[in-house]
Motif scaffolding. Structure first.
Motif, PDB file in Angstrom:
ATOM      1  N   VAL A 160       0.811  -1.228   0.000  1.00  0.00           N
ATOM      2  CA  VAL A 160       0.000   0.000   0.000  1.00  0.00           C
ATOM      3  C   VAL A 160       0.841   1.272   0.000  1.00  0.00           C
ATOM      4  O   VAL A 160       0.338   2.329  -0.378  1.00  0.00           O
ATOM      5  CB  VAL A 160      -0.987   0.041   1.197  1.00  0.00           C
ATOM      6  N   GLY A 161       2.113   1.185   0.404  1.00  0.00           N
ATOM      7  CA  GLY A 161       2.893   2.400   0.579  1.00  0.00           C
ATOM      8  C   GLY A 161       3.942   2.698  -0.465  1.00  0.00           C
ATOM      9  O   GLY A 161       4.250   3.854  -0.719  1.00  0.00           O
ATOM     10  N   ILE A 162       4.493   1.655  -1.099  1.00  0.00           N
ATOM     11  CA  ILE A 162       5.559   1.903  -2.072  1.00  0.00           C
ATOM     12  C   ILE A 162       4.949   2.331  -3.400  1.00  0.00           C
ATOM     13  O   ILE A 162       4.187   1.586  -4.017  1.00  0.00           O
ATOM     14  CB  ILE A 162       6.447   0.656  -2.258  1.00  0.00           C
ATOM     15  N   GLU A 163       5.289   3.550  -3.817  1.00  0.00           N
ATOM     16  CA  GLU A 163       4.778   4.077  -5.083  1.00  0.00           C
ATOM     17  C   GLU A 163       5.629   3.625  -6.262  1.00  0.00           C
ATOM     18  O   GLU A 163       5.114   3.361  -7.338  1.00  0.00           O
ATOM     19  CB  GLU A 163       4.726   5.603  -5.035  1.00  0.00           C
ATOM     20  N   ARG A 164       6.954   3.586  -6.063  1.00  0.00           N
ATOM     21  CA  ARG A 164       7.827   3.114  -7.132  1.00  0.00           C
ATOM     22  C   ARG A 164       9.215   2.822  -6.570  1.00  0.00           C
ATOM     23  O   ARG A 164       9.550   3.239  -5.463  1.00  0.00           O
ATOM     24  CB  ARG A 164       7.895   4.102  -8.287  1.00  0.00           C
ATOM     25  N   LEU A 165       9.986   2.095  -7.376  1.00  0.00           N
ATOM     26  CA  LEU A 165      11.359   1.735  -7.038  1.00  0.00           C
ATOM     27  C   LEU A 165      12.266   2.101  -8.191  1.00  0.00           C
ATOM     28  O   LEU A 165      11.855   2.029  -9.354  1.00  0.00           O
ATOM     29  CB  LEU A 165      11.498   0.222  -6.827  1.00  0.00           C
TER      30      LEU A 165
END
Length: 194
Positions: A160-165
């Motif tokens: 739910v929290g990681i938007e991108r890497l």
């Protein structure tokens, strides 16, 4: 050579299994202290090499030891595994809505006397905003006390929290599998046909 994984991490075990590698687990208590002048990726690689050195005695000639250490850095602060729920919440409040770096240092130590091979991989993780309720829910239900930075990318908070890497997702999980595989091929751990 027989691959020996010196890690209690279930994520590293799963990643090696997913690579199709046979390995044996060998565990030993090793202090995770590091010189204060080290920064960011230097810390992760230092710790991986430090762990490998502790296993060198007793390593058989036909064994290849793999050690790894993952750290989370926000600015120049190293966020290790949280000691308790309060520290986990504090870390996650700092990380939310910001980018941070995840470094995994890896050391491959052959038992036949060859020099160890070590490297570090970096991934930048972008977290979206997290509410206090989301952070509380995650800490209470997932108890991320065995994870650097107090979160797992594969857990609910990562979903739910990681938007991108930028970089390897598997590095964030604790093992840059693409780099490990390339080094095993280079070290002739096994033959891979073209």
């Amino acid at each position: 050579m027989r691959l020996i994984l010196a890690s209690n991490s279930p994520r590293r075990r799963q990643l090696l299994t997913d690579l199709g590698l046979a390995y044996e687990i060998r565990l030993r208590e090793v202090a995770e202290d590091f010189p204060p002048q080290l920064r960011r990726g230097e810390v992760a690689e230092y710790l991986a090499r430090h762990k490998a050195a502790a296993y060198r005695p007793g390593l058989a000639e036909d064994e290849l030891l793999l050690t790894a250490d993952t750290i989370v850095c926000l600015d120049d602060d190293v966020l290790n595994k949280p000691a308790d729920a309060a520290e986990a919440r504090q870390m996650l409040r700092r990380l939310q809505g910001r980018a941070h770096q995840v470094y995994t240092g890896v050391c491959l130590l052959p038992g036949d006397g060859r020099a160890p091979v070590s490297f570090v991989d970096e991934t930048t993780v972008y977290f979206g905003p997290l509410s206090a309720a989301q952070i509380d829910f995650y800490v209470e239900n997932y108890q991320p006390f065995d994870k650097a930075g107090a979160y797992g990318a594969q857990d609910w908070l990562g979903l739910v929290g990681i938007e991108r890497l930028e970089g390897s997702y598997f590095n964030v999980m604790g093992l840059p599998t693409h780099r490990v595989w390339a080094e095993l091929v280079r070290m002739e751990y096994f033959a891979v046909s073209d």
